[in-house]
Design a protein around this motif. Structure first.
Motif, PDB file in Angstrom:
ATOM      1  N   ILE A 176      41.888 -32.054  -0.302  1.00  0.00           N
ATOM      2  CA  ILE A 176      41.700 -32.430  -1.691  1.00  0.00           C
ATOM      3  C   ILE A 176      40.554 -31.626  -2.303  1.00  0.00           C
ATOM      4  N   LEU A 177      40.835 -30.968  -3.409  1.00  0.00           N
ATOM      5  CA  LEU A 177      39.830 -30.151  -4.075  1.00  0.00           C
ATOM      6  C   LEU A 177      39.139 -30.969  -5.167  1.00  0.00           C
ATOM      7  N   PRO A 178      37.809 -30.961  -5.198  1.00  0.00           N
ATOM      8  CA  PRO A 178      37.063 -31.758  -6.187  1.00  0.00           C
ATOM      9  C   PRO A 178      37.009 -31.089  -7.557  1.00  0.00           C
ATOM     10  N   LEU A 196      37.444 -20.922  -9.986  1.00  0.00           N
ATOM     11  CA  LEU A 196      38.330 -21.349 -11.063  1.00  0.00           C
ATOM     12  C   LEU A 196      37.555 -21.357 -12.373  1.00  0.00           C
ATOM     13  N   ALA A 197      38.261 -21.117 -13.465  1.00  0.00           N
ATOM     14  CA  ALA A 197      37.632 -21.131 -14.787  1.00  0.00           C
ATOM     15  C   ALA A 197      38.289 -22.191 -15.657  1.00  0.00           C
ATOM     16  N   LYS A 198      37.470 -23.060 -16.255  1.00  0.00           N
ATOM     17  CA  LYS A 198      37.995 -24.064 -17.176  1.00  0.00           C
ATOM     18  C   LYS A 198      37.264 -23.975 -18.506  1.00  0.00           C
ATOM     19  N   VAL A 199      37.887 -24.519 -19.538  1.00  0.00           N
ATOM     20  CA  VAL A 199      37.361 -24.428 -20.900  1.00  0.00           C
ATOM     21  C   VAL A 199      37.033 -25.821 -21.421  1.00  0.00           C
ATOM     22  N   ASP A 200      35.869 -25.951 -22.062  1.00  0.00           N
ATOM     23  CA  ASP A 200      35.484 -27.181 -22.751  1.00  0.00           C
ATOM     24  C   ASP A 200      35.110 -26.825 -24.182  1.00  0.00           C
ATOM     25  N   ILE A 206      34.009 -22.723 -11.539  1.00  0.00           N
ATOM     26  CA  ILE A 206      33.879 -23.742 -10.492  1.00  0.00           C
ATOM     27  C   ILE A 206      34.364 -23.154  -9.172  1.00  0.00           C
ATOM     28  N   ASN A 207      33.577 -23.371  -8.128  1.00  0.00           N
ATOM     29  CA  ASN A 207      34.007 -22.975  -6.793  1.00  0.00           C
ATOM     30  C   ASN A 207      34.384 -24.234  -6.010  1.00  0.00           C
ATOM     31  N   PRO A 208      35.671 -24.566  -5.940  1.00  0.00           N
ATOM     32  CA  PRO A 208      36.071 -25.816  -5.287  1.00  0.00           C
ATOM     33  C   PRO A 208      35.905 -25.777  -3.775  1.00  0.00           C
ATOM     34  N   PHE A 209      35.665 -24.598  -3.221  1.00  0.00           N
ATOM     35  CA  PHE A 209      35.525 -24.460  -1.775  1.00  0.00           C
ATOM     36  C   PHE A 209      34.057 -24.388  -1.333  1.00  0.00           C
ATOM     37  N   LYS A 210      33.135 -24.532  -2.288  1.00  0.00           N
ATOM     38  CA  LYS A 210      31.702 -24.459  -1.994  1.00  0.00           C
ATOM     39  C   LYS A 210      31.000 -25.613  -2.699  1.00  0.00           C
ATOM     40  N   ASP A 211      31.349 -26.838  -2.290  1.00  0.00           N
ATOM     41  CA  ASP A 211      30.725 -28.052  -2.846  1.00  0.00           C
ATOM     42  C   ASP A 211      30.882 -28.142  -4.360  1.00  0.00           C
ATOM     43  N   SER A 269      29.065 -24.905  -9.724  1.00  0.00           N
ATOM     44  CA  SER A 269      29.596 -24.409 -10.993  1.00  0.00           C
ATOM     45  C   SER A 269      28.586 -23.511 -11.697  1.00  0.00           C
ATOM     46  N   ILE A 270      29.104 -22.654 -12.559  1.00  0.00           N
ATOM     47  CA  ILE A 270      28.297 -21.777 -13.414  1.00  0.00           C
ATOM     48  C   ILE A 270      28.808 -21.948 -14.833  1.00  0.00           C
TER      49      ILE A 270
END
Length: 386
Positions: free
Chosen positions: A85-87, A102-106, A117-122, A125-126
């Protein structure tokens, strides 16, 4: 009969290497290395000394069954859902999957923010500086589609002060760049627009549009607020619904064009809706002038198997994964979005297209829990040795 207790942790290198060679998916390699120090050392040795370092199979990040808050992974080699499961937000569209990020937009208070977001490294996020564009080129609804695609030059974990982010943004599909540590984006003159994909190739950045328009630029000169790129190919009149740039295994630059059918009856899941065909071209470039010499269509991919979608476009070896991948094929995800609700029933146009046979196959079935969820995206779980 004497029973023997096998000391799995201290198996010798040869049997462990044989076991490791049988594993195809990157996530299985990670599981293998997490067993103990001995297994970790075998995995590390194989990655540093074997072909596996350059042959990584992308996985699909998909909605999770019974969980509307997180995502999971699907391995196309064994057609298997992994209990990994990816957080990351499940109901947010990701506008990029690049180097394990991964890149998401707000969007809030008329400010558009891109978060890596790096889901594989805790889930580190940047948050990048706000990206600016005029309101008339911003969507009134579904603002997460204001940024079409985000691509990274390298993994920020490995080079935290030396990476570049490229974004395709706004309804005009313009280009913007951000170097690590910069407070503001560098914008490409918006007379150049309608771009769909970007690639870092031989020291330059290339971007391609829906009308075969291609531009390039050298990152070392990106200092002004706006940059005028070098035109590689002018706009034509042959429109494609999606286009991608991918570096072949032989080192050539390929252009992949995707054509989509839109029959009536969009309210229901209709297998006929979606991709109609692909075309693949080899781009012969003059690296002295930066111009396009010729664009030659190819009907065989050789040893290349391509993966395209809302992610980095990549090629992997058909011969290396001969028991798991279809030759001469393009594995694609549903990355089309319009002015209306992008995915009312979930993204189901995910298939394999054989370039030579011009036929389709399935790589991931459409599950009922995909309904109403953002599209699946290709990810490559990073393997970090520290």
């Amino acid at each position: 009969i004497l029973s023997m207790k096998i000391d799995w942790r201290n198996l010798e290198a040869l049997p462990l290497s044989i076991i490791f060679d049988k594993l195809v998916e990157r996530i299985d390699h990670i599981y293998f290395s997490a067993v103990c120090k001995n297994w970790y050392s075998i995995a590390k040795f194989n990655y540093q000394n074997r072909q596996i370092h350059n042959n990584v199979l992308p996985m699909l990040m998909v909605p999770t069954k019974g969980c509307r808050k997180k995502r999971s992974l699907y391995g196309i080699s064994l057609k298997k859902n992994y209990n990994f499961i990816l957080p990351v937000p499940c109901k947010k569209r990701f506008c990029g999957s690049s180097h394990g990020w991964l890149a998401k937009v707000d969007y809030s208070s008329k400010v558009t923010l891109i978060t890596l977001i790096n889901p594989f490294k805790d889930a580190v996020s940047i948050t990048l500086p706000p990206i600016c564009f005029m309101d008339r080129y911003r969507r009134s609804v579904h603002s997460e589609y204001d940024v079409h695609k985000v691509v990274l030059s390298t993994n920020p974990i490995f080079k935290p002060h030396d990476y570049v982010v490229v974004a395709i943004y706004s309804m005009r599909q313009c280009l913007a760049f951000l170097k690590a540590g910069q407070k503001t984006w560098i914008y490409i003159d918006d007379i150049h627009r309608l771009f769909n994909d970007v690639i870092f190739y031989k020291g330059l950045v290339y971007a391609v549009g829906l009308l075969n328009n291609i531009v390039s630029f050298d990152l070392s000169y990106l200092k002004d607020e706006k940059v005028i790129p070098k035109v590689v190919s002018l706009e034509g009149d042959d429109y494609a619904d999606r286009v991608y740039l991918v570096k072949s295994l032989e080192g050539d630059l390929w252009l992949v064009r995707k054509f989509i059918d839109f029959p009536e009856g969009e309210d229901n899941i209709d297998p006929s809706r979606g991709t109609k065909r692909f075309e693949v071209y080899n781009l012969e470039l003059d690296f002295q002038t930066g111009e396009l010499i010729q664009m030659l269509q190819i009907d065989s991919l050789g040893d290349n198997v391509l993966f395209v979608g809302d992610s980095d476009s990549v090629a992997v070896s058909a011969s290396y994964f001969s028991n798991y991948l279809h030759k001469n094929s393009i594995y694609y995800t549903d990355d089309f979005y319009g002015d209306t609700l992008p995915y009312p029933n979930g993204a189901f146009d995910m298939k394999i297209y054989n370039v030579k046979e011009k036929k389709f196959r399935q790589h991931c079935p459409y599950y009922h829990w995909f309904k109403g969820m953002p599209p699946a995206v290709w990810v490559i779980p990073p393997f970090q040795w520290d």
